[in-house]
Write a protein that holds these residues in place. Structure first.
Motif, PDB file in Angstrom:
ATOM      1  N   UNK A 203      37.843  28.076 -11.401  1.00 42.79           N
ATOM      2  CA  UNK A 203      37.205  28.999 -10.452  1.00 42.79           C
ATOM      3  C   UNK A 203      36.071  28.320  -9.700  1.00 42.79           C
ATOM      4  N   UNK A 204      35.299  27.501 -10.394  1.00 36.55           N
ATOM      5  CA  UNK A 204      34.197  26.796  -9.734  1.00 36.55           C
ATOM      6  C   UNK A 204      34.728  25.767  -8.740  1.00 36.55           C
ATOM      7  N   UNK A 205      35.765  25.033  -9.114  1.00 40.79           N
ATOM      8  CA  UNK A 205      36.330  24.047  -8.203  1.00 40.79           C
ATOM      9  C   UNK A 205      36.933  24.702  -6.971  1.00 40.79           C
ATOM     10  N   UNK A 206      37.529  25.876  -7.127  1.00 37.76           N
ATOM     11  CA  UNK A 206      38.071  26.587  -5.981  1.00 37.76           C
ATOM     12  C   UNK A 206      36.968  27.117  -5.072  1.00 37.76           C
ATOM     13  N   UNK A 207      35.878  27.577  -5.672  1.00 41.86           N
ATOM     14  CA  UNK A 207      34.781  28.129  -4.872  1.00 41.86           C
ATOM     15  C   UNK A 207      34.005  27.046  -4.142  1.00 41.86           C
ATOM     16  N   UNK A 208      34.003  25.817  -4.655  1.00 42.21           N
ATOM     17  CA  UNK A 208      33.231  24.746  -4.037  1.00 42.21           C
ATOM     18  C   UNK A 208      33.711  24.434  -2.629  1.00 42.21           C
ATOM     19  N   UNK A 209      35.000  24.640  -2.336  1.00 39.89           N
ATOM     20  CA  UNK A 209      35.504  24.362  -1.005  1.00 39.89           C
ATOM     21  C   UNK A 209      35.431  25.537  -0.059  1.00 39.89           C
ATOM     22  N   UNK A 210      35.132  26.736  -0.569  1.00 39.50           N
ATOM     23  CA  UNK A 210      35.116  27.930   0.278  1.00 39.50           C
ATOM     24  C   UNK A 210      33.719  28.423   0.620  1.00 39.50           C
ATOM     25  N   UNK A 211      32.766  28.218  -0.271  1.00 44.45           N
ATOM     26  CA  UNK A 211      31.422  28.756  -0.070  1.00 44.45           C
ATOM     27  C   UNK A 211      30.587  27.765   0.723  1.00 44.45           C
ATOM     28  N   UNK A 212      29.910  28.265   1.742  1.00 44.58           N
ATOM     29  CA  UNK A 212      29.122  27.405   2.630  1.00 44.58           C
ATOM     30  C   UNK A 212      27.687  27.261   2.129  1.00 44.58           C
ATOM     31  N   UNK A 213      27.077  28.369   1.746  1.00 42.22           N
ATOM     32  CA  UNK A 213      25.669  28.334   1.331  1.00 42.22           C
ATOM     33  C   UNK A 213      25.536  27.696  -0.045  1.00 42.22           C
ATOM     34  N   UNK A 214      24.554  26.795  -0.160  1.00 37.89           N
ATOM     35  CA  UNK A 214      24.348  26.113  -1.421  1.00 37.89           C
ATOM     36  C   UNK A 214      23.884  27.039  -2.521  1.00 37.89           C
ATOM     37  N   UNK A 215      22.955  27.961  -2.192  1.00 39.82           N
ATOM     38  CA  UNK A 215      22.445  28.880  -3.213  1.00 39.82           C
ATOM     39  C   UNK A 215      23.550  29.783  -3.737  1.00 39.82           C
TER      40      UNK A 215
ATOM     41  N   UNK B  97      25.686  27.872  -6.176  1.00 41.90           N
ATOM     42  CA  UNK B  97      25.021  27.754  -7.474  1.00 41.90           C
ATOM     43  C   UNK B  97      25.171  29.052  -8.266  1.00 41.90           C
ATOM     44  N   UNK B  98      25.051  30.182  -7.587  1.00 42.33           N
ATOM     45  CA  UNK B  98      25.158  31.469  -8.285  1.00 42.33           C
ATOM     46  C   UNK B  98      26.583  31.711  -8.799  1.00 42.33           C
ATOM     47  N   UNK B  99      27.575  31.342  -7.990  1.00 43.98           N
ATOM     48  CA  UNK B  99      28.963  31.471  -8.452  1.00 43.98           C
ATOM     49  C   UNK B  99      29.208  30.569  -9.653  1.00 43.98           C
ATOM     50  N   UNK B 100      28.685  29.347  -9.588  1.00 44.27           N
ATOM     51  CA  UNK B 100      28.836  28.421 -10.712  1.00 44.27           C
ATOM     52  C   UNK B 100      28.181  28.970 -11.964  1.00 44.27           C
ATOM     53  N   UNK B 101      27.020  29.580 -11.803  1.00 43.89           N
ATOM     54  CA  UNK B 101      26.339  30.152 -12.965  1.00 43.89           C
ATOM     55  C   UNK B 101      27.143  31.294 -13.567  1.00 43.89           C
ATOM     56  N   UNK B 102      27.667  32.173 -12.719  1.00 42.60           N
ATOM     57  CA  UNK B 102      28.433  33.313 -13.247  1.00 42.60           C
ATOM     58  C   UNK B 102      29.700  32.856 -13.965  1.00 42.60           C
ATOM     59  N   UNK B 103      30.374  31.860 -13.416  1.00 42.40           N
ATOM     60  CA  UNK B 103      31.647  31.442 -14.004  1.00 42.40           C
ATOM     61  C   UNK B 103      31.452  30.602 -15.260  1.00 42.40           C
ATOM     62  N   UNK B 104      30.527  29.638 -15.212  1.00 44.15           N
ATOM     63  CA  UNK B 104      30.367  28.716 -16.330  1.00 44.15           C
ATOM     64  C   UNK B 104      29.411  29.241 -17.385  1.00 44.15           C
TER      65      UNK B 104
END
Length: 340
Positions: free
Chosen positions: A167-179, A182-189
């Protein structure tokens, strides 16, 4: 009552259009359009301060390095003298002493490598935490992507994190804002790991509460609480990818106590402690049971502080757990006992 002015269209290069800073006599002539420029107001938003770790004194590092060198020289000279004395008594005693010294040196080297590796893992966790704070404060997309990749690598060996990593790897290519990344990464991991960490802390708080409530000696309470605290810190650090050694445990314990000091320490001002000691609850139950509940709550507070010290990301997208999340059952249980 003045009739509201109707909107008009005009060109800026029209000679009948004048600016407000033009002399008034020329600007107020009939048929002229007066344009009043409004100043652009930009609100200066202060960047969120990034907590800085305490600076280590170079003199302190130099002092302990010198002391360590002196101790090493002393041990080496004493060992050399001992082996020489053994050879003077008998040759086989000298070789036996040399062999034992070699085994001790090999074991020490292995232990030292493990301790250094553990400290490097903890330093990596702390570095990831600082990078996350900086990426959120600056909303840096590139920094957020690099951090997400490093966090995915950190948990690459954990099979239970496979779906979260994807999920994090998929979101890294779609989300533009850095913050936001980071929040998506925190929720998933961090979400599954936080749930497991809260379960570990809650179980430790229950064990401490039960043992100290039935233990006949205060010395037993002290040793059990200390051992359980170290066990919780090690399990939390291993859960978040730290896997510390002995020195790493001391470092994590120091950071956990520092977090406790920042968040108010072990003072009884916490709402849960106030609930335990207030409303006449302590007077309706036995003193030993009340002591067990209080020890369990304090263990939960220290566990939460260790969780913050072991976590590679700050709490931003996910809520920071409180004592009621991990030790709320202690109060409910004590209320049932008091009512019964």
């Amino acid at each position: 009552m003045t009739e509201p002015r109707k909107p008009r269209a005009f060109r800026l290069d029209d000679p009948n259009v004048v600016m407000a800073d033009t002399p008034v006599a020329a600007a107020m002539r009939r048929g002229h359009v007066v344009v009043t420029p409004e100043p652009e107001i930009f609100e200066e938003v202060a960047a969120e301060p990034v907590p800085q770790r305490p600076h280590r004194s170079r003199w302190g590092t130099l002092f302990w390095s010198a002391v360590g060198g002196l101790v090493s020289l002393t041990i080496g000279l004493s060992l050399t003298k001992l082996i020489d004395d053994l050879f003077s008594y008998a040759g086989w005693l000298g070789w036996l002493g040399a062999g034992l010294a070699g085994l001790a040196a090999l074991a020490f080297a292995v232990i030292a490598i493990r301790e250094i590796t553990g400290l490097m893992r903890l330093s990596r966790i702390e570095h990831l935490h600082d990078r996350a704070l900086l990426a959120i404060a600056k909303d840096d997309r590139d920094a957020a992507r690099g951090l997400s990749r490093d966090l995915v690598k950190l948990y690459a060996a954990n099979p239970r994190m496979a779906r979260a990593r994807a999920a994090v790897e998929a979101a890294a290519g779609d989300i533009v804002d850095g913050a936001d990344l980071i929040r998506v990464t925190e929720r998933e991991l961090m979400g599954p790991l936080d749930a497991e960490a809260q379960r570990i802390i809650a179980d430790a708080a229950k064990r401490v509460s039960l043992v100290t409530a039935v233990s006949p000696r205060a010395v037993v309470d002290i040793f059990f609480v200390g051992a359980e605290t170290l066990r919780v810190i090690r399990r939390l650090a291993t859960l978040y990818g730290g896997r510390p050694g002995g020195l790493g445990m001391m470092r994590l314990l120091r950071h956990a106590l520092g977090n406790l000091a920042v968040t108010g320490g072990m003072a009884a001002g916490d709402s849960l402690i106030s609930q335990a000691l207030g409303h006449g609850l302590a007077s309706r139950i036995s003193a030993k049971l009340g002591e067990g509940v209080l020890n369990g709550i304090l263990t939960a507070r220290l566990g939460l502080a260790a969780m913050m010290a072991s976590r590679p990301m700050p709490f931003d997208a996910l809520p920071r757990p409180g004592v009621t999340d991990v030790a709320g059952g202690l109060i409910l249980k004590s209320k049932e006992d008091a009512a019964g």
